[in-house]
Write an enzyme that holds these catalytic residues in place. Structure first.
Site, PDB file in Angstrom:
ATOM      1  N   GLU A  53       0.865  -1.177   0.000  1.00 20.50           N
ATOM      2  CA  GLU A  53       0.000   0.000   0.000  1.00 20.50           C
ATOM      3  C   GLU A  53       0.903   1.228   0.000  1.00 20.50           C
ATOM      4  O   GLU A  53       2.057   1.166   0.431  1.00 20.50           O
ATOM      5  CB  GLU A  53      -0.918  -0.006   1.228  1.00 20.50           C
ATOM      6  CG  GLU A  53      -2.033  -1.016   1.062  1.00 20.50           C
ATOM      7  CD  GLU A  53      -3.087  -0.936   2.154  1.00 20.50           C
ATOM      8  OE1 GLU A  53      -2.958  -0.104   3.062  1.00 20.50           O
ATOM      9  OE2 GLU A  53      -4.044  -1.731   2.082  1.00 20.50           O
TER      10      GLU A  53
ATOM     11  N   ARG B  59      -7.891   3.721 -24.313  1.00 21.64           N
ATOM     12  CA  ARG B  59      -8.179   2.978 -25.546  1.00 21.64           C
ATOM     13  C   ARG B  59      -9.507   2.240 -25.461  1.00 21.64           C
ATOM     14  O   ARG B  59     -10.084   1.894 -26.464  1.00 21.64           O
ATOM     15  CB  ARG B  59      -7.036   1.993 -25.841  1.00 21.64           C
ATOM     16  CG  ARG B  59      -5.885   2.674 -26.551  1.00 21.64           C
ATOM     17  CD  ARG B  59      -4.716   1.756 -26.765  1.00 21.64           C
ATOM     18  NE  ARG B  59      -4.008   1.502 -25.522  1.00 21.64           N
ATOM     19  CZ  ARG B  59      -2.958   0.704 -25.414  1.00 21.64           C
ATOM     20  NH1 ARG B  59      -2.497   0.083 -26.471  1.00 21.64           N
ATOM     21  NH2 ARG B  59      -2.363   0.539 -24.257  1.00 21.64           N
TER      22      ARG B  59
ATOM     23  N   HIS C  41      -6.186   9.057 -26.542  1.00 21.94           N
ATOM     24  CA  HIS C  41      -6.359   8.133 -27.669  1.00 21.94           C
ATOM     25  C   HIS C  41      -7.437   8.592 -28.648  1.00 21.94           C
ATOM     26  O   HIS C  41      -7.218   8.633 -29.858  1.00 21.94           O
ATOM     27  CB  HIS C  41      -6.673   6.736 -27.131  1.00 21.94           C
ATOM     28  CG  HIS C  41      -7.022   5.777 -28.209  1.00 21.94           C
ATOM     29  ND1 HIS C  41      -6.120   5.423 -29.182  1.00 21.94           N
ATOM     30  CD2 HIS C  41      -8.174   5.150 -28.510  1.00 21.94           C
ATOM     31  CE1 HIS C  41      -6.698   4.582 -30.014  1.00 21.94           C
ATOM     32  NE2 HIS C  41      -7.944   4.403 -29.628  1.00 21.94           N
TER      33      HIS C  41
ATOM     34  N   LYS D  27      -6.801  -2.083 -40.114  1.00 19.26           N
ATOM     35  CA  LYS D  27      -6.342  -2.838 -38.927  1.00 19.26           C
ATOM     36  C   LYS D  27      -7.529  -3.294 -38.096  1.00 19.26           C
ATOM     37  O   LYS D  27      -8.428  -2.512 -37.801  1.00 19.26           O
ATOM     38  CB  LYS D  27      -5.432  -1.958 -38.055  1.00 19.26           C
ATOM     39  CG  LYS D  27      -4.894  -2.684 -36.830  1.00 19.26           C
ATOM     40  CD  LYS D  27      -3.990  -1.808 -35.994  1.00 19.26           C
ATOM     41  CE  LYS D  27      -4.723  -1.226 -34.822  1.00 19.26           C
ATOM     42  NZ  LYS D  27      -3.856  -0.473 -33.900  1.00 19.26           N
TER      43      LYS D  27
ATOM     44  N   ARG E 171      -8.238  -5.618 -34.480  1.00 17.71           N
ATOM     45  CA  ARG E 171      -7.577  -6.334 -33.388  1.00 17.71           C
ATOM     46  C   ARG E 171      -8.634  -7.156 -32.672  1.00 17.71           C
ATOM     47  O   ARG E 171      -9.691  -6.637 -32.318  1.00 17.71           O
ATOM     48  CB  ARG E 171      -6.948  -5.340 -32.420  1.00 17.71           C
ATOM     49  CG  ARG E 171      -5.934  -5.950 -31.483  1.00 17.71           C
ATOM     50  CD  ARG E 171      -5.581  -4.976 -30.384  1.00 17.71           C
ATOM     51  NE  ARG E 171      -4.782  -3.838 -30.809  1.00 17.71           N
ATOM     52  CZ  ARG E 171      -3.450  -3.789 -30.720  1.00 17.71           C
ATOM     53  NH1 ARG E 171      -2.778  -4.806 -30.258  1.00 17.71           N
ATOM     54  NH2 ARG E 171      -2.817  -2.707 -31.099  1.00 17.71           N
TER      55      ARG E 171
ATOM     56  N   ASP F 104       1.001   7.930 -35.054  1.00 23.32           N
ATOM     57  CA  ASP F 104       0.031   7.277 -34.179  1.00 23.32           C
ATOM     58  C   ASP F 104       0.087   7.946 -32.810  1.00 23.32           C
ATOM     59  O   ASP F 104       1.022   8.697 -32.518  1.00 23.32           O
ATOM     60  CB  ASP F 104       0.354   5.778 -34.060  1.00 23.32           C
ATOM     61  CG  ASP F 104      -0.893   4.939 -33.770  1.00 23.32           C
ATOM     62  OD1 ASP F 104      -1.955   5.520 -33.482  1.00 23.32           O
ATOM     63  OD2 ASP F 104      -0.800   3.703 -33.832  1.00 23.32           O
TER      64      ASP F 104
ATOM     65  N   GLY G 269       3.491  -3.647 -32.753  1.00 22.61           N
ATOM     66  CA  GLY G 269       2.929  -4.419 -33.864  1.00 22.61           C
ATOM     67  C   GLY G 269       2.259  -3.531 -34.913  1.00 22.61           C
ATOM     68  O   GLY G 269       2.447  -3.718 -36.114  1.00 22.61           O
TER      69      GLY G 269
END
Ligand code: R5P
Length: 505
Positions: free
Chosen positions: A212, A273, A307, A377, A379, A402, A409
């Site tokens: 903690e 994300r 994002h 893309k 995922r 990005d 990847g």
């Protein structure tokens, strides 16, 4: 974890805590430990390997067993706050500060005896109420014959004025803005404070035996405009969730201490994300993070290249300030590419808008057409798929833009597609260099000339080493400082994003 400092009287007199499975909080100590781990072969790295590349502000000593002493080989300046003025080649027994020398000798003995790094914490009392919380690391090194006979060390000192007796409130900072920087964001915080010409406000971070934590300001904040800088990337031993919780509790403590306004500055915002449901019963993490920050009493949040900006702005009911690194990247690539035919590529459809804005910005600066491209893309369960590439990259230098690089990847496959479609040179630009797992090996094998990131996330020494020669880091401190100054005084953030910090293009 060990309670050696509690059970061994000779250690208890010197240290408040000693830990043989160290997880340092300080920047210098963390970097030194990473360097030690990255260079380790067998039991310990060799003295020669570690000392040849001592860039993290650490120091190294060699044992002089016949004299039960240690001799400083490198880093005399770094260890001077403990030992006083010493020169390389001097022995601990010759140091002006005797107690510092005793502490180091005891710690070095422990590290060599255990054959593992050891970390201690103690408080230095300087003058009057001045105190310094010290985190000191020692890690064993092997000599040419393989025997452990030297140590790599690092020191992290956080100075503060000891709290006044209980009936007196802690003195308030006399800066107009109080800026705190938590954990591994401290180095970035210091750079931001320098830009603002203020001093970083001191705080204490303690880690208890059961993991903690307690984080508290060491200066009064009543009626102050307070900014708490904490990038929320996960790192070994400290996940994004750990950091988020610490930030929440710290904001709670600031609220309880009467701060007039608290702004969470999270250059990298974790869980951004997962901003929508992609599967039945999915969580919408961005909104939950917003609810937590609002519930604890944050008045405002600032993030860089969150994002999905729309999701970020919609998740919060408090003011959500979305900064971006576009001006920094544009300035860098305008200089780097000059008159060369160029194209900007988004490695997925979700990032297309960001890449298009950047393309337009670069085109305006370069005053010649810049082409574009993007990659398909998908995922699912961690696997990336989608092979369609569209874009005019043949014979051009390409910048693949990005928000972040995690496993690498996404960027690696986009780079391969650009090369297959005739790109001459390939650059990666990502605001947040998270470089998780085996990112460096994924990127090493891809046709990439340079990887350009910002310092929103403190890069680990190991990653920096492995990407050496291809990695460029742009600083966001001027951007953050300018944003904080404008938020404090009521200036325009839109204008800042149009022009970039300090008039960058
Ligand atoms: C996802 O949509 C993000 O914008 C990035 O493209 C992604 O998170 C990068 O992840 P990785 O480096 O693991 O492919």
């Amino acid at each position: 974890m060990t309670t050696l400092a509690q059970t061994q009287p000779y250690l208890k007199r010197l240290f408040e805590r000693i830990d043989l499975a160290p997880r340092p909080i300080g920047v210098e100590t963390s970097r030194a430990l990473e360097h030690w781990r990255a260079s380790r072969r067998g039991v310990a790295p060799t003295f020669a390997d570690v000392v040849a590349d001592l860039r993290h502000g650490g120091f190294a000593f060699r044992a002089v067993p016949e004299a039960r002493d240690y001799e400083i080989v490198i880093g005399a300046k770094a260890v001077a706050p403990l030992l006083g003025a010493v020169a390389e080649g001097a022995r601990l027994s010759e140091a002006p500060n005797r107690r510092g020398a005793v502490r180091l000798r005891r710690l070095f003995d422990e590290a060599l005896r255990a054959g593992e790094p050891a970390l201690v914490e103690f408080t230095l009392v300087e003058k009057g109420r001045d105190r310094a919380g010290v985190e000191l690391l020692a890690a064993p090194l092997a000599l040419a014959d393989g025997a452990l006979g030297a140590v790599l060390g690092a020191l992290n000192i956080q100075r503060y004025e000891a709290p006044a007796p209980a009936h007196e409130p802690p003195p308030a900072t006399d800066e107009p803005i109080a800026l705190f920087a938590l954990g591994s964001s401290r180095a970035l915080g210091e750079r931001v404070a320098r830009e603002l010409a203020i001093t970083l406000s001191p705080h204490e971070e303690r880690r208890f035996e059961d993991e903690e934590r307690k984080t508290r300001p060491l200066v009064g904040v009543r009626d102050k405009d307070v900014y708490v800088l904490a990038s929320l990337e996960g790192e070994t031993g400290d996940s994004g969730a750990d950091k988020l919780l610490r930030l929440l509790f710290f904001i709670g403590a600031l609220r309880d201490a009467g701060a007039a306004r608290v702004t969470a500055v999270t250059p990298y915002l974790c869980y951004a994300r997962k901003d929508r449901r992609t599967k039945p019963l999915d969580p919408v993490a961005t909104r939950y993070v917003a609810q937590l920050l609002e519930a604890i009493g944050a008045d405002r949040i600032v993030a860089i290249d969150a994002h999905n900006i729309a999701a970020f702005e919609n998740a919060f009911r408090i003011e959500a300030v979305a900064l971006d690194a576009q001006a920094l990247f544009a300035r860098y690539f305008a200089h780097r590419l000059g008159a060369e035919p160029a194209a900007i590529v988004s490695p997925d459809l979700g990032g297309e808008k960001r890449a298009e804005l950047f393309r337009q910005r670069l085109e305006t600066i370069l005053a010649h057409p810049v082409a574009k491209g993007f990659m398909d893309k998908h995922r699912s369960m961690g696997e990336i798929a989608g092979e369609i590439f569209a874009g005019d990259v043949a014979g051009r230098a390409v910048v693949i833009l990005d928000d972040l690089i995690s496993s690498g990847g996404t960027m690696a496959r986009a780079a391969r597609a650009c090369r297959a479609n005739g790109a001459t040179r390939i650059f990666l630009a990502a605001t947040h260099g998270l470089f998780a797992r085996d990112a460096d090996s994924a990127l090493r094998e891809a046709p990439i000339e340079e990887i350009v990131v910002t310092d929103t996330v403190a890069l680990s020494e190991a990653v920096a080493q492995r990407l050496r020669g291809r990695l460029v880091t742009l600083g966001v401190a001027p951007l953050l400082a300018e944003a904080i100054a404008r938020l404090h005084s009521g200036g325009s953030i839109d204008e800042l994003l149009d022009t970039g910090p300090k008039g960058a293009p």
